[in-house]
Design a protein around this motif. Sequence first.
Motif, PDB file in Angstrom:
ATOM      1  N   VAL A  96      37.787 -68.787  -4.358  1.00  0.00           N
ATOM      2  CA  VAL A  96      38.318 -67.679  -5.156  1.00  0.00           C
ATOM      3  C   VAL A  96      37.284 -67.243  -6.205  1.00  0.00           C
ATOM      4  N   LEU A 122      45.251 -67.108 -11.209  1.00  0.00           N
ATOM      5  CA  LEU A 122      44.562 -67.785 -10.105  1.00  0.00           C
ATOM      6  C   LEU A 122      43.593 -68.866 -10.612  1.00  0.00           C
ATOM      7  N   LYS A 125      43.506 -71.987  -8.726  1.00  0.00           N
ATOM      8  CA  LYS A 125      43.026 -71.834  -7.348  1.00  0.00           C
ATOM      9  C   LYS A 125      41.541 -71.466  -7.300  1.00  0.00           C
ATOM     10  N   LEU A 133      44.585 -69.383   0.824  1.00  0.00           N
ATOM     11  CA  LEU A 133      45.493 -68.694  -0.107  1.00  0.00           C
ATOM     12  C   LEU A 133      46.690 -68.101   0.632  1.00  0.00           C
ATOM     13  N   GLU A 137      48.714 -64.512  -3.126  1.00  0.00           N
ATOM     14  CA  GLU A 137      47.521 -64.918  -3.879  1.00  0.00           C
ATOM     15  C   GLU A 137      46.322 -64.073  -3.480  1.00  0.00           C
TER      16      GLU A 137
END
Lengths: 304, 235
Positions: A96, A122, A125, A133, A137
């Motif tokens: 990410v 996020l 993550k 994801l 997301e």
Amino acid sequence: MPTTSNTVEVQNLTSRYGSFTAVEDLTFHVRAGELYALLGTNGAGKTTTLETIEGHRSPTEGAITVLGGAPTDRTAVRPRVGMMLQESGFAGDLTVEETVNLIGRLSGRTDDTARLLERVDLVRKRDVHVAQLSGGERRRLDFATAVYGGPELVFLDEPTNALDPTARDALWEVVNELRAGGTTILLTTHYLEEAEAHADRIGLMHQGRLAHEGSLSDLVAAFPAHITFETSLINDDMPIAPTRIRGEQVVIETSALQHDLYRLLSWADASAVELRNLRANTSSLADVFRTLSTETAVTSKEPA
Amino acid sequence: MIAIARAETRMLIRNRLVAACAILVPVVFAIILIATQNNFGGSSIVAALQVIVIAALGVYITATTTLAARRQNLFLKRLRSTTVTDTSILTGLLLPIVVINIIQLAVILAVLGITGTAPQNIPMLVLGVLAVEALFLGFALTTSGLTNSPEHAQVTTLPVFFLTFAAAFWIAITGTEDLALIKRLIPGGAAAELIIESWNGIDTGAAVSLLLPTLAWVVVACVLATQLFKWEPRR
């Protein structure tokens, strides 16, 4: 009328795929700082329109100007534009954080990635691969790359698809912050209530043309409000003639909702008639939308 | 471009299938050929086979697969929505693949030179290797336009892979003199001959004439690529 204060100007846009005309002679503009919602029935041509404005496809005919330049100008225009595509288009093997850094850096703008990830929830993550994801997301990641560095113009193509209500609210909170800073937004969505709540102006497309355009109040002004109730006593004494009766359900369309509702309730009270499941609704975008399938495109309404 | 190349390198290493095709398989092939080089006609012929096959695996198949994958998941479209030019996008995506392949070939050819006979005209050998890289890059750009997915690349790359492999193998078995014109006109044939002759010490003037057919194929592949290459999946 197009002016230099318009952030997006679309003039007589026509897009064809072979013999199929997806968009025909479309003209509209988005003013600086406004949120313009481009809505439409399925296959109306809004994705083709948006992708042409974004510079992803060339118009068959017509002209488009974005921030005073060509949409395909990657040197002068793109650094000022953020795009949230309908489908994310991210590499599954990047994390990410790597994705935000990569797309953000390539946008030509700068931002604090950690702050941005926190803003779209996020952070936890950040080291997760994009392939892992969830759909929601990914949309939030897409949104983060679109608003990276605070662009002057943001394209949001169905931004809240797959988002839960909390995430939707959070997204709109960020959009509203951007708008407070003067960012122009061009939105497409299937959620009419979002357009009703946030759009300054709305363009409704049908069969490749702009069928209606204006503010929400402009668009719904021509459509009646509804009073709906159920009763077993339908008779000629009723003060307002029903528009439709289906079994015990009565629908009254009115352009004077408060007045007619008062008359109806006064009559019911005096006559001891019970009005079950009584509802009174002003006209909505959905009412305008439903008429699209039964009408051909008309000239757009151009507010001053 | 550098940012894209960095990201692509990460993805190349993280994706086991692509990493195996680009890194592991060529190395295994090289080890086998070096170990059995006495069964072929000497180091020069083994070098030609190494370069053609390793570039075919490491550049052609890997680049075709990568471009198809990046297009299928709309990553190419995403990159095109930024400020980067199309040329920089393609360069960034393909640079790591080519660099890794050139490093592999440099190591493999060095080992071959040490364990067998040493190459005599190194500048022309380098030029020959670079021509092969350009040839397979051009073919990758073209083939990826006909490839819908990474899985589809396993099929669409077969004709060019086998054609170039066959040309190199034909020359390895029969030498460069018989039917020389036909061998040179087949993609990869002239390049294989250039590598063999460079290893054996060809003079530069003669080597340039062997370079021309490969460059012609590069031009053909690039012209085809401009017609066939797609940035987004077919709708």
